[in-house]
Design an enzyme around this catalytic site. Structure first.
Site, PDB file in Angstrom:
ATOM      1  CB  CYS A   2      -0.877   0.057   1.238  1.00  0.00           C
ATOM      2  SG  CYS A   2      -1.928  -1.360   1.449  1.00  0.00           S
ATOM      3  NE  ARG A  27       4.805   1.797  -1.047  1.00  0.00           N
ATOM      4  CZ  ARG A  27       5.646   1.893  -0.019  1.00  0.00           C
ATOM      5  NH1 ARG A  27       6.794   2.492  -0.184  1.00  0.00           N
ATOM      6  NH2 ARG A  27       5.335   1.410   1.172  1.00  0.00           N
ATOM      7  CD1 TRP A  74      -0.121  -5.890  -3.093  1.00  0.00           C
ATOM      8  CD2 TRP A  74      -0.349  -6.658  -1.000  1.00  0.00           C
ATOM      9  NE1 TRP A  74       0.358  -7.178  -3.061  1.00  0.00           N
ATOM     10  CE2 TRP A  74       0.224  -7.678  -1.791  1.00  0.00           C
ATOM     11  CE3 TRP A  74      -0.594  -6.925   0.336  1.00  0.00           C
ATOM     12  CZ2 TRP A  74       0.559  -8.915  -1.292  1.00  0.00           C
ATOM     13  CZ3 TRP A  74      -0.259  -8.171   0.849  1.00  0.00           C
ATOM     14  CH2 TRP A  74       0.314  -9.152   0.036  1.00  0.00           C
ATOM     15  CG  ASN A 100       0.202   2.166   3.689  1.00  0.00           C
ATOM     16  OD1 ASN A 100      -0.851   2.231   3.066  1.00  0.00           O
ATOM     17  ND2 ASN A 100       1.327   2.712   3.261  1.00  0.00           N
ATOM     18  N   GLY A 101      -0.842  -1.078   6.692  1.00  0.00           N
ATOM     19  CA  GLY A 101      -0.598  -1.889   7.887  1.00  0.00           C
ATOM     20  C   GLY A 101      -1.793  -2.776   8.168  1.00  0.00           C
ATOM     21  CD  GLU A 489      17.801 -13.158  -6.847  1.00  0.00           C
ATOM     22  OE1 GLU A 489      17.224 -13.612  -5.856  1.00  0.00           O
ATOM     23  OE2 GLU A 489      17.500 -12.056  -7.337  1.00  0.00           O
ATOM     24  CE  LYS A 493      14.444 -11.270  -9.068  1.00  0.00           C
ATOM     25  NZ  LYS A 493      15.176 -10.964  -7.876  1.00  0.00           N
ATOM     26  CD  GLU A 496      10.600 -11.995  -7.313  1.00  0.00           C
ATOM     27  OE1 GLU A 496      10.377 -11.418  -6.257  1.00  0.00           O
ATOM     28  OE2 GLU A 496      11.632 -11.780  -7.992  1.00  0.00           O
ATOM     29  CG  HIS A 512      20.207 -36.454  -2.390  1.00  0.00           C
ATOM     30  ND1 HIS A 512      20.570 -37.678  -1.861  1.00  0.00           N
ATOM     31  CD2 HIS A 512      21.364 -35.863  -2.786  1.00  0.00           C
ATOM     32  CE1 HIS A 512      21.882 -37.808  -1.903  1.00  0.00           C
ATOM     33  NE2 HIS A 512      22.390 -36.713  -2.467  1.00  0.00           N
ATOM     34  CE  LYS A 610      12.000  -2.722  -5.467  1.00  0.00           C
ATOM     35  NZ  LYS A 610      12.763  -3.842  -6.043  1.00  0.00           N
TER      36      LYS A 610
HETATM   37  C1  F6R Z   1      12.537 -10.328  -5.146  1.00  0.00           C
HETATM   38  C2  F6R Z   1      12.296  -9.268  -4.215  1.00  0.00           C
HETATM   39  C3  F6R Z   1      11.885  -9.639  -2.826  1.00  0.00           C
HETATM   40  C4  F6R Z   1      12.667  -8.776  -1.831  1.00  0.00           C
HETATM   41  C5  F6R Z   1      12.204  -9.055  -0.405  1.00  0.00           C
HETATM   42  C6  F6R Z   1      12.999  -8.240   0.604  1.00  0.00           C
HETATM   43  O1  F6R Z   1      12.861  -9.866  -6.402  1.00  0.00           O
HETATM   44  O2  F6R Z   1      12.447  -8.140  -4.541  1.00  0.00           O
HETATM   45  O3  F6R Z   1      12.081 -10.988  -2.573  1.00  0.00           O
HETATM   46  O4  F6R Z   1      14.026  -9.062  -1.970  1.00  0.00           O
HETATM   47  O5  F6R Z   1      10.859  -8.726  -0.275  1.00  0.00           O
HETATM   48  O6  F6R Z   1      12.923  -6.886   0.321  1.00  0.00           O
HETATM   49  P1  F6R Z   1      13.912  -5.838   0.939  1.00  0.00           P
HETATM   50  O7  F6R Z   1      15.249  -6.085   0.360  1.00  0.00           O
HETATM   51  O8  F6R Z   1      13.362  -4.506   0.553  1.00  0.00           O
HETATM   52  O9  F6R Z   1      13.905  -6.062   2.418  1.00  0.00           O
END
Ligand code: F6R
Length: 615
Positions: A2, A27, A74, A100-101, A489, A493, A496, A512, A610
């Site tokens: 949010c 975000r 959100w 927010n929250g 990772e 990626k 996501e 395994h 984000k």
């Molecule tokens: C993946 C991604 C998320 C963040 C995670 C932590 O591409 O962006 O997995 O890495 O939510 O976010 P931060 O680094 O802002 O604490």
């Protein structure tokens, strides 16, 4: 997650609020809304869908106003509907609030308010709070008119269990806005004859020159030219006003199609910024003054704990490898969301690091607080200057990667990894890492930006390969040692932004369990670089090939994969210390091009946010 924007000033509020919301779109959100005060009336417009939908709706019935609040939601409590979108208005129509929250005790509040005659039209937790404000407004008749609004909000917040960043307006107080925070970021922007509120500096849309970071448990009363802040227990606060560095916050697309593309290609620059001023050529070590911890104290450290979430957690896994290898200090890595609750035993001489791009991730923030509460020195690596994690940590290192807007983290990840390498080098040189070994790492770090530049040249080939594989439904990513986190990772990626199911594993684990997935329908991307593990990795690739699994190899030894891999992405032959960073580039590009091929919303993938500011 949010986003909030609020405006009070001498200019037309609606376009400023909409622009603020546009800047916060990155975000992640599913609906948007806005409330304006004009001539003693509250005008509310809220819509599910994009900010553009809201902007069209607002344009149909323009309202001239100098004060308003807006929000991107959100969904947490209640589905994605117009009714559940913010702002929420008290059932008596006298207060509008964006939040927010999560208000954990909203059911109790709601039951209490229903008994008192308040009605509800949404399924949200937020609507309980705005009605509780209305209730306290009527039950604080001893307050003067000036502080009655502030007191009503303060009293209501005293009953909240959970987290909030809020902004509230009322037609009864047309020249005042109230903002407060606990657990969700909220910033106050100061411009010329105007005050703004936002959950992120970007929401000020370039208008504010200065910023006040509200702390947890603080409530602000804003007018066009003033800001007063008190604590929830009504103690006045002497706050600090910081200048905004808009250069750091700059987030234009430039010529790129997506922020993710732009940010992948910005990595040479981002790495250069992370490294700048942090290397001592003379001593073959790193210079990390931000740590706020003396060499002799660091020598007492027996163990390091890293805590994070998501991509940043993968950076922690690389840190484990690098620090254990070069500094010989045992490292543990915890998911921040687990660490907070599982009460893990820690040694006396443990140093704690949290890593967070946004500096606002609630799980990481709470892990930091838990670690500090237990008395551990807790340092942060973050990309967000002035963020809550930056402010609450005992010290740390900024990444200086520049604003990352694409939801899928790219340049923030590689800059976190290079900072972990600098830490490994520094700690190593305080212990047993020789001058000569330090020298090799220093040279490797210095060469990183140009090596990343060189690796990025593989983009056209990777785009071609991505098109070939875009329509598969499952993927495996395999790597060994420092590339095991990069396999994770890569899988993260890909899932996501392409929504393709993918899993990362240490290559040796394949037999395994994961090998059961291998088939012509499940490709594997495998990292295979020179070194003692290469023959083993080739064997793993052979085992996949024997089961007709398509293979993409990312390798500095392409010849070793001839006749084994279906597609080969060659990367430069580099020093081991920087290999995880170089290996990351192809998997970022691969995920990006797959998502583009599938026509997905690359920068705002479904369901993701984000900055994850709720647990
Ligand atoms: C993946 C991604 C998320 C963040 C995670 C932590 O591409 O962006 O997995 O890495 O939510 O976010 P931060 O680094 O802002 O604490």
């Amino acid at each position: 997650m949010c986003g909030i924007t609020g405006y009070i000033g001498c200019r037309d509020a609606a376009p400023i609020l909409i622009e603020g919301l546009r800047k916060l779109e990155y975000r992640g959100y599913d609906s948007a809304g806005l409330a304006l005060l004009s001539k003693g009336r509250l005008n509310v417009c809220k819509k599910k869908g994009r900010v553009a939908v809201l902007a069209d709706e607002v344009a149909k019935k323009p309202v001239s106003s100098h004060i308003g609040i807006s929000h991107t939601r959100w969904a947490t409590h209640g589905g994605v509907t117009d009714e559940n979108a913010h702002p929420h208005v008290s059932s008596d129509g006298r207060f509008a609030l964006v939040h927010n929250g999560i208000i954990e005790n909203f059911e109790q509040m709601k039951n209490f308010l229903i008994e008192k005659g308040y009605t509800f039209s949404s399924q949200t937790d937020t609507e309980a709070l705005v009605n509780l404000i209305a209730y306290h407004y009527d039950h604080r008749t001893d307050d003067t008119m000036e502080n009655r609004f502030m007191e009503a909000v303060r009293k209501a917040l005293m009953h909240v269990e959970g987290t909030y960043g809020i902004a509230v307006i009322s037609p009864l107080h047309e020249v005042q806005m109230i903002a407060a925070r606990k657990g969700s970021p909220l910033l106050i922007g100061i411009g010329k004859d105007e005050r703004l509120v936002s959950s992120d500096v970007l929401g000020f849309a370039g208008r504010a020159t200065n910023v006040i970071y509200l702390e947890d448990g603080q409530i602000a009363s804003l007018t066009t030219d003033n800001c007063d802040i008190v604590t929830i227990s009504n103690k006045p606060i002497d706050f600090v006003v910081n200048e905004i560095d808009w250069e750091l916050e700059n987030a234009d697309l430039g010529g790129a199609t997506h922020y993710m593309e732009k940010e992948i290609f910005e990595q040479p620059k981002a790495l250069e910024n992370a490294i700048r001023g942090r290397i001592s050529d003379d001593e073959s070590t790193a210079v990390l003054s931000g740590l706020n911890i003396s060499p002799s104290e660091l020598r007492q450290i027996d163990r390091i704990l890293f805590c994070s979430c998501g991509t940043a957690w993968h950076a922690c896994l690389v840190a484990e490898y690098l620090i254990e290898k070069y500094a010989r200090i045992p490292v543990e890595v915890e998911y921040a969301s687990e660490f907070r609750y599982r009460n893990a035993p820690l040694d006396k001489n443990t140093l704690v690091f949290v890593i967070s791009q946004s500096g606002e991730t609630i799980d990481t923030l709470e892990a930091l607080r838990e670690s500090k509460r237990k008395g551990y020195k807790t340092l942060a690596i973050t990309n967000s200057v002035g963020s809550t994690i930056a402010r609450e940590s005992d010290g740390g290192l900024y990444q200086y990667a520049g604003k990352e807007v694409g939801v899928a983290s790219t340049k923030a990840f590689t800059s976190q990894v290079v900072i972990c390498l600098l830490i490994a080098l520094y700690l190593g040189r305080l212990r047993d890492l020789s001058y000569a070994e330090g020298r090799e790492i220093v040279e490797a770090i210095k060469s990183l930006p140009s090596l990343v530049e060189e690796t990025l040249k593989q983009a056209p080939l990777i785009e071609k390969i991505a098109k070939k594989y875009a329509h598969y439904k499952d993927f495996l990513f395999l790597g060994r040692l420092s590339e095991y986190p990069i396999a994770n990772e890569g899988a993260l990626k890909l899932k996501e932004i392409s929504y393709i199911h993918s899993e990362g594993y240490p290559a040796g684990e394949m037999k395994h369990g994961p090998i059961a997935l291998v088939s012509p329908e499940c490709p594997t991307l495998i990292f295979g670089n020179s070194g003692s593990a290469l023959p083993k990795i080739i064997s793993n690739a052979q085992e996949i090939k024997a089961r007709k699994g398509p293979i993409i190899a990312v390798t500095d030894s392409p010849e070793a994969f001839e006749g084994v891999a279906d597609d080969i992405i060659a990367i430069p032959h580099v020093h081991k210390s920087i290999r995880p960073i170089i290996s990351t580039i192809p998997i970022q590009l691969f995920a990006y091009y797959v998502a583009v091929e599938l026509g997905n919303d690359v920068d705002k993938p479904r369901n993701l946010a984000k900055a994850v500011t709720v647990e």
